[in-house]
Design an enzyme around this catalytic site. Sequence first.
Site, mmCIF file in Angstrom:
data_model
loop_
_atom_site.group_PDB
_atom_site.id
_atom_site.type_symbol
_atom_site.label_atom_id
_atom_site.label_comp_id
_atom_site.label_asym_id
_atom_site.label_seq_id
_atom_site.Cartn_x
_atom_site.Cartn_y
_atom_site.Cartn_z
ATOM 1 N N LYS A 66 81.644 -2.146 -44.818
ATOM 2 C CA LYS A 66 82.245 -1.279 -45.835
ATOM 3 C C LYS A 66 81.265 -0.897 -46.940
ATOM 4 C CE LYS A 66 87.095 -2.447 -45.155
ATOM 5 N NZ LYS A 66 86.910 -3.061 -43.843
ATOM 6 N N GLU A 100 86.148 -3.470 -55.995
ATOM 7 C CA GLU A 100 86.534 -2.071 -56.005
ATOM 8 C C GLU A 100 87.599 -1.871 -57.070
ATOM 9 O OE1 GLU A 100 86.318 0.307 -51.859
ATOM 10 O OE2 GLU A 100 88.337 -0.208 -52.495
ATOM 11 N N HIS A 107 99.280 -5.299 -46.770
ATOM 12 C CA HIS A 107 98.214 -4.404 -46.284
ATOM 13 C C HIS A 107 98.341 -4.066 -44.801
ATOM 14 C CE1 HIS A 107 96.383 -5.113 -50.186
ATOM 15 N NE2 HIS A 107 96.354 -6.410 -49.948
ATOM 16 N N ARG A 111 87.810 3.949 -33.870
ATOM 17 C CA ARG A 111 88.610 3.656 -32.682
ATOM 18 C C ARG A 111 89.885 4.477 -32.743
ATOM 19 N NH1 ARG A 111 92.593 0.974 -35.270
ATOM 20 N NH2 ARG A 111 92.036 -0.457 -36.946
#
Length: 503
Positions: A116, A200, A235, A292
């Site tokens: 990431k 973040e 999540h 994917r």
Amino acid sequence: MIKKILIANRGEIAVRIIRSCREMGILSVAVYSDADRSAMHVRYADEAYRLGAAPSSESYLNISAILNAAKKAKADAIHPGYGFLSENAEFATKVKAAGLIFIGPSPYSITAMGDKMRARELMKKANVPIVPGSGALSDSEAEIYSMAEEIGYPVMIKASAGGGGKGMRLVHSAKELIASVKLAKSEAITAFGNDAVYLEKYLLEPHHIEFQILADNHGNVVHLYERECSVQRRHQKVVEETPSPFITDTIRQEMALHAISAAKSVNYSGAGTIEFLMDKNHNFYFLEMNTRLQVEHPITERVTGVDLVKAQIKVAMNEPLDLIQEDIQQRGHSIECRIYAEDPGNGFRPSPGLIKQITEPLGLGVRTDGYVYEGYEIPVYYDPLISKLIIWAPTRKEAIDRMKRALFEYKITGIKTNISFVQRIMEAPAFVEGNYNTHFIDEHIDELLQGDQKCEQREDIAMIIAYLDYQNKQHKRMDFHKDASSKSSNWKNFGRLFRHNPY
């Protein structure tokens, strides 16, 4: 040309891929663990090979076993599905080294977008907006405090190699920071073998919106519009829909251009998803790229008419895309509900066990992608997702009404499921109005769980009544045969029985 594909996966996605293979005239090869010997994908494929014991590490994550199975089957290609090895660059590399075609992006693209922090840097260079954040956190607590202060609380700690909500912690103040970083690191090393984490900025009232892209090996990239994936629990997505009820056409076009830029920045090939977070003011930021096929891909297929699995296979055969952007349109509205073998009334604990009865919904605009059947025992070793219920209708209101009808028809006994839970999501005013974000389930959990016990009681009563009715009819048939004339034939007696009681 690809003539035979091994599907390195299980469950509903394996069945889904086999269906497209069959339509294309391509032979399919299933692989299975000891726990999946009688699974639907094993029965449905043209061939099947054992990988190993039930744990994923000894079966669906065993690269050597999968390659050996492909060699025995004389397969031309391997489709990884999603999960397991689908975003594993080492697997993609070894598939190609074995002389097979990997139906997915290059190892470079997987690696570039799999980390990431690296992906954030690539997006900066591609002028794709990213969420304000840090690089990899050092061991210096002073530096960690300084970074968090610079970004501004609340902040989200994320695992660099993460996904599926693992290695994530929301931090509201400095006093929680260091302990949360340690927990995130511990979870990340356990889940991914990599304890790198970063910070973040946490967006208020965020929406999770992703764009489906398709790219070939000839430089062509198109998008197939967005999916709203904000109905989440821990999540993990529960309900997805397209088009998003939150964004405007202008924002949609802007996000689509950034999604294409993101894909081009890593020379992407195949089907992939660019994921964005959007705040309540419609400011959006790159979140990650899934290299994917996505679980929720069917709703995109319903509104665009594009078979994404077939498109993946054609790209893998080095064919150019037969789509141009101007011809791809969103038609109508589609919603997907994920059906899990879990007990919402008991903390959403998984509910493996024997499927005693199943009735899947039918009718116009209804699609079920599943893998369970009556008499199948859901194993304890894998994800509790058992099916996806996909609805299409001309409008969002009609799609919600159709989904409610389909969920009402969907009956599974022998295990606990979340069917009644997602029914109440469809009835919740905030969802019906399209006024929801990623906090929707947390904010409405009491409302969504209300009535679970009553639903279960009604289902139990219905099962008892159905069983008693069945027994009563059986007794009537036996009594009829006893009273029948000995001169009458069995065929004649059966005909009379059927006329009087066809059920």
